[in-house]
Scaffold this active site. Structure first.
Site, PDB file in Angstrom:
ATOM      1  N   ASP A   4      -5.934  -0.802 -15.542  1.00 33.55           N
ATOM      2  CA  ASP A   4      -5.612  -1.869 -14.586  1.00 33.55           C
ATOM      3  C   ASP A   4      -6.286  -3.224 -14.842  1.00 33.55           C
ATOM      4  O   ASP A   4      -6.740  -3.885 -13.901  1.00 33.55           O
ATOM      5  CB  ASP A   4      -5.928  -1.410 -13.158  1.00 33.55           C
ATOM      6  CG  ASP A   4      -5.082  -0.221 -12.736  1.00 33.55           C
ATOM      7  OD1 ASP A   4      -4.230   0.233 -13.519  1.00 33.55           O
ATOM      8  OD2 ASP A   4      -5.284   0.260 -11.606  1.00 33.55           O
ATOM      9  N   LYS A  90       1.948   2.783 -12.532  1.00 32.99           N
ATOM     10  CA  LYS A  90       1.670   3.696 -11.423  1.00 32.99           C
ATOM     11  C   LYS A  90       1.880   3.011 -10.083  1.00 32.99           C
ATOM     12  O   LYS A  90       1.933   1.788 -10.025  1.00 32.99           O
ATOM     13  CB  LYS A  90       0.254   4.267 -11.537  1.00 32.99           C
ATOM     14  CG  LYS A  90      -0.848   3.244 -11.509  1.00 32.99           C
ATOM     15  CD  LYS A  90      -2.193   3.911 -11.801  1.00 32.99           C
ATOM     16  CE  LYS A  90      -3.323   2.940 -11.824  1.00 32.99           C
ATOM     17  NZ  LYS A  90      -3.615   2.283 -10.574  1.00 32.99           N
ATOM     18  N   CYS A 129      -9.499   3.249  -9.157  1.00 33.99           N
ATOM     19  CA  CYS A 129      -8.575   3.741 -10.186  1.00 33.99           C
ATOM     20  C   CYS A 129      -9.283   4.399 -11.365  1.00 33.99           C
ATOM     21  O   CYS A 129      -8.786   5.382 -11.907  1.00 33.99           O
ATOM     22  CB  CYS A 129      -7.644   2.618 -10.633  1.00 33.99           C
ATOM     23  SG  CYS A 129      -6.578   2.075  -9.259  1.00 33.99           S
TER      24      CYS A 129
END
Length: 183
Positions: A4, A90, A129
């Site tokens: 991310d 995601k 995450c």
């Protein structure tokens, strides 16, 4: 696996992680090392619809961020992702959030097809995450390394990132620094 490293999670983004930009050069060193050894690189990204359930207007915890196709959802331009990087999107459905790169994605299947048994994970944010991706990696029996010098925490509560690193180690992940990998 780069987790991310998107504009919305970095300086000036709608959900910026303080200090997140500082890990970009470290991640680039890891990427160069893995490229030199012809090892695959995976990058995860939040890829939310505009009305995602995690957004505050829908009753979620977070401001709108990483809306699919937006500048905020793009990887930071200084991140040196090579051609051939496998991108894992995601949390792409409106009704379900996903902190782990394994949740409702093809990641595990792709890793198995590639006969990958070890994962080296860095990125943002340590206690969200990264933590959840590491948990699922360990649960799926991958030897899992956390790139301790290439993660950064939100730290909504002081020490959240440190506690997440401790939890990952307790679960069986191995914390390493770049110098240990290249020694």
């Amino acid at each position: 696996m780069i987790v991310d490293m998107q504009n919305d999670f970095l300086a000036g983004g709608s959900l910026a992680v303080a200090g997140g930009n500082a890990i970009i050069p470290v991640l680039n060193r890891y990427i160069a090392c893995f490229q030199a050894h012809q090892l695959p690189i995976f990058a995860t990204r939040d890829w939310h619809p505009p009305d995602h359930c995690s957004f505050q207007p829908q009753g979620g915890l977070w401001p709108p961020h990483c809306i699919a196709g937006s500048i905020g959802a793009a990887f930071h331009p200084d991140l040196g992702l090579p051609a051939g990087t496998t991108i894992i999107s995601k949390a792409a459905s409106q009704e379900k959030d996903a902190y782990s790169a394994f949740t409702d994605t093809q990641l595990n299947t792709l890793l198995q097809l590639s006969k990958i048994h070890r994962l080296f994970i860095g990125g943002l944010a340590t206690e969200y995450c990264v933590l959840n991706t590491v948990k699922d990696a360990v649960r799926n029996h991958y030897t899992t390394f956390v790139l301790q010098d290439a993660v950064c925490a939100i730290n909504k509560q002081p020490e959240n990132g440190l506690r997440a690193l401790e939890e990952m180690t307790h679960l069986g992940a191995i914390s390493i620094h770049y110098e240990e990998l290249t020694a």
